[in-house]
Every structure is written in structure tokens, then in C-alpha cells.
Design an enzyme around this catalytic site. Structure first.
Site, PDB file in Angstrom:
ATOM      1  NE  ARG A  63       0.198  -0.133  -3.857  1.00 23.88           N
ATOM      2  CZ  ARG A  63       0.701   0.853  -4.618  1.00 23.88           C
ATOM      3  NH1 ARG A  63       0.683   0.743  -5.941  1.00 23.88           N
ATOM      4  NH2 ARG A  63       1.239   1.911  -4.054  1.00 23.88           N
TER       5      ARG A  63
ATOM      6  CG  HIS B  40       4.258  -0.079  -3.679  1.00 24.30           C
ATOM      7  ND1 HIS B  40       4.619   0.445  -2.449  1.00 24.30           N
ATOM      8  CD2 HIS B  40       4.188   0.976  -4.529  1.00 24.30           C
ATOM      9  CE1 HIS B  40       4.757   1.759  -2.552  1.00 24.30           C
ATOM     10  NE2 HIS B  40       4.509   2.105  -3.810  1.00 24.30           N
TER      11      HIS B  40
ATOM     12  CG  ASP C   7       4.417   5.097  -1.962  1.00 25.79           C
ATOM     13  OD1 ASP C   7       5.410   4.829  -2.655  1.00 25.79           O
ATOM     14  OD2 ASP C   7       3.242   4.943  -2.365  1.00 25.79           O
TER      15      ASP C   7
ATOM     16  CD  GLU D 272       4.305   7.380  -7.989  1.00 25.07           C
ATOM     17  OE1 GLU D 272       4.866   6.624  -7.167  1.00 25.07           O
ATOM     18  OE2 GLU D 272       3.261   7.073  -8.593  1.00 25.07           O
TER      19      GLU D 272
ATOM     20  CG  HIS E  82       7.753   4.884  -5.891  1.00 24.34           C
ATOM     21  ND1 HIS E  82       6.646   4.083  -6.003  1.00 24.34           N
ATOM     22  CD2 HIS E  82       8.779   4.154  -6.398  1.00 24.34           C
ATOM     23  CE1 HIS E  82       6.980   2.925  -6.552  1.00 24.34           C
ATOM     24  NE2 HIS E  82       8.278   2.944  -6.797  1.00 24.34           N
TER      25      HIS E  82
END
Length: 207
Positions: free
Chosen positions: A74, A119, A126, A186, A189
Site C-alpha cells: 500500500r 502494508h 490482507d 484483524e 492481516h
């Protein structure tokens, strides 16, 4: 803006069979629009992370299961876009889907959105589980959708069904076995334990 290193690659160049659902390239995410930096529905990771992901995919194939990737590398520009969005209290079009029980202002304070993301180091992914034999690779029931900002998304949340807990634990076990570390908040993740860029936050676009 950074240039992509040769050691960060398109996941599908190594794993052409992996299922992608790059939500930040679409309108189906907590902001309700494509995120800055996502110029193509692709997913990139370090070669080390891709090799580990390949091992996980192979392990799951024996159960007629596979992985679906929602997000991988990301760009920092995307994280910055999250921060700008979080500061606009009137932009809540996806609240009922992704954060129905939280005020938008709490997303940053409670750590759901941060100024730096693992990320961005290109070894975090993910993922969820899919059935390889089902039409359109049906997603297994994990108890919540991806990116659902609620305690029910915590990995060990126990107010879900036995099947949902079993699916979460299978995903956690397989990813751990190949070298990834999960995140308590999460279930989807995972970060490679021996990531090659532990202190580098990249900012090249996904294209």
C-alpha cells in the site's frame, strides 16, 4: 515518488492462480471510492513474501482451498489519503457497512487508521480463504467482512459460530506455518516475520 524496486513484484507473476479482489482500486471500501495510488487492480509484495504466500497456497490446495488477496503493498500516498478522509466528518457514505458502531472520528484514535502502515513496507497482506471448487471461488465464512472496524474482527473474538472460528484458525495456522505473523485486531492481516524492508515505507503507485 519512489520507483518500485525489482525485489517487489506483482503477486500474480509468481502466483497466477491466486484470487485478487483489490478493494482499494474500487468503490467497495470504507471510503467508498478508489484510493490514491491504486491505479490498477493489482497486488505487489516483496519476493520473500510472495514465496511464503506460494507455500500457503500450496498447503491449502490439498484441502481444495486457496487464498484471496484484498490488499498487499500500500503506497504511503494511500495512507495519506486515509488520513485526509478521516478528518472530513461529513464523509460517511460507507459507515453502515464498514464501521456502523463507531463515530468516524474514533477510527484514527482507536488505531483502525494510522499514519504509517506495515502494508507500505511491502511484506504485509490482507487475505481470506476461498473454495477452489465453488463458483467464482466462494469466500469461506469468517464472521465479518474484510476491513470491518469492530471488535468482532479481532482474530480471537469468540462470539461467532464454531465454523467461523475454525475458518479463522485455519487461516492463522497456515499463514503462521509459512512465516507470517497475524494481527490480533484483524483476522485478515499478516506480515512476514522476516520482512526484507522493516524500516522502509515505499511510495510508488500500483500500476
Amino acid at each position: 515518488m519512489d520507483k518500485r524496486p525489482e525485489t517487489i513484484i506483482d503477486i500474480q507473476s509468481m502466483l497466477p492462480s491466486i484470487v485478487l479482489d483489490v478493494r482499494y482500486y474500487s468503490n467497495d471500501n470504507f471510503m467508498g471510492r478508489p484510493i490514491d495510488g491504486y491505479l490498477a487492480p493489482k497486488a505487489f509484495l516483496s519476493i520473500s513474501a510472495c514465496r511464503a504466500l506460494e507455500k500457503a497456497q500450496n498447503m491449502l490446495a490439498s484441502f481444495d482451498l486457496g487464498l484471496k488477496v484484498y490488499d498487499a503493498y500500500r503506497p504511503q500516498m494511500s495512507v495519506d489519503h486515509f488520513i485526509r478522509w478521516s478528518q472530513d466528518e461529513h464523509d460517511t457514505q460507507m459507515k453502515s457497512i464498514y464501521y456502523p458502531d463507531l463515530d468516524k472520528s474514533a477510527l484514527f484514535n482507536k488505531g483502525f487508521i494510522a499514519s504509517k502502515s506495515s502494508h507500505t513496507r511491502a511484506s504485509t497482506v490482507d487475505v481470506t480463504l476461498v473454495s477452489l471448487s465453488s463458483p467464482s471461488f466462494q469466500v469461506l465464512d469468517m464472521g465479518t467482512i474484510w476491513d470491518y472496524f469492530h471488535p468482532s474482527s479481532w482474530t480471537h473474538y469468540n462470539k461467532i459460530t464454531h465454523e467461523q472460528r475454525a475458518n479463522r484458525m485455519l487461516l492463522q495456522q497456515v499463514m503462521s506455518d509459512v512465516g507470517f505473523m497475524g494481527l490480533a485486531q484483524e483476522w485478515w492481516h499478516f506480515t512476514l516475520k522476516e520482512e526484507p524492508f522493516p524500516k522502509t515505507y515505499f511510495n510508488f503507485p500500483i500500476e
